[in-house]
Design a protein around this motif. Structure first.
Motif, short mmCIF file in Angstrom:
data_model
loop_
_atom_site.label_atom_id
_atom_site.label_comp_id
_atom_site.label_asym_id
_atom_site.label_seq_id
_atom_site.Cartn_x
_atom_site.Cartn_y
_atom_site.Cartn_z
N VAL A 24 -100.04 36.80 -55.95
CA VAL A 24 -100.86 36.76 -56.75
C VAL A 24 -101.86 35.65 -57.08
O VAL A 24 -101.66 34.32 -56.56
CB VAL A 24 -99.99 36.83 -58.31
N GLU A 25 -103.18 35.82 -57.47
CA GLU A 25 -104.20 34.70 -57.49
C GLU A 25 -104.37 34.55 -59.13
O GLU A 25 -104.68 35.18 -60.00
CB GLU A 25 -105.56 35.40 -57.09
N LEU A 26 -104.08 32.88 -58.99
CA LEU A 26 -104.07 32.43 -60.42
C LEU A 26 -105.58 31.45 -60.45
O LEU A 26 -105.80 31.05 -59.58
CB LEU A 26 -102.91 31.44 -60.73
N PHE A 27 -105.97 31.51 -61.79
CA PHE A 27 -107.09 30.53 -62.21
C PHE A 27 -108.22 31.12 -61.20
O PHE A 27 -108.97 30.08 -60.75
CB PHE A 27 -106.67 28.96 -61.96
N GLN A 28 -108.75 32.14 -61.11
CA GLN A 28 -109.94 32.57 -60.51
C GLN A 28 -111.05 32.30 -61.43
O GLN A 28 -111.11 32.41 -62.73
CB GLN A 28 -109.85 34.00 -60.29
N PRO A 29 -112.12 31.90 -60.79
CA PRO A 29 -113.41 31.58 -61.66
C PRO A 29 -113.89 32.99 -62.49
O PRO A 29 -113.49 34.17 -62.16
CB PRO A 29 -114.43 31.56 -60.53
N PRO A 30 -114.33 32.74 -63.72
CA PRO A 30 -114.50 31.64 -64.36
C PRO A 30 -113.27 30.83 -64.89
O PRO A 30 -113.60 29.83 -65.76
CB PRO A 30 -115.59 32.04 -65.23
N PRO A 43 -109.27 28.73 -57.15
CA PRO A 43 -108.24 29.72 -57.37
C PRO A 43 -107.09 29.28 -56.50
O PRO A 43 -107.22 28.46 -55.57
CB PRO A 43 -108.80 30.95 -56.83
N ILE A 44 -105.77 29.58 -56.96
CA ILE A 44 -104.58 29.38 -56.27
C ILE A 44 -103.90 30.71 -55.85
O ILE A 44 -103.71 31.49 -56.72
CB ILE A 44 -103.53 28.45 -57.08
N THR A 45 -103.29 30.79 -54.71
CA THR A 45 -102.71 32.01 -54.44
C THR A 45 -101.01 31.51 -54.40
O THR A 45 -100.74 30.52 -53.81
CB THR A 45 -103.08 32.36 -52.99
#
Length: 65
Positions: A24-30, A43-45
């Motif tokens: 899961v990808e967290l903290f994606q722009p914006p 982002p963080i995977t």
């Protein structure tokens, strides 16, 4: 390791059911994570694993961190 212990550990490993690694990808722009200092992160995977199958009311889920 004795044959008996090996057999027991193999059968224990097989009993967890289906194991899947998911991402899961967290903290994606914006929506980056913003710290009090003003720095951002993302982002963080994140990888996680699921074992077995959820029951109908999803009451058999356990979270281990």
């Amino acid at each position: 390791m004795s044959a008996e212990l090996l057999e027991e550990s193999e059968s224990s490993a097989a009993s967890v059911g289906i194991v899947q690694t998911k991402f899961v990808e967290l903290f994606q722009p914006p929506n980056l994570m913003k710290f009090a200092s003003g720095e951002t992160l993302g982002p963080i995977t994140v990888a996680y694993e699921t074992y077995g199958t959820l029951n109908a009311d999803r009451s058999n889920a356990i979270y281990v961190c």
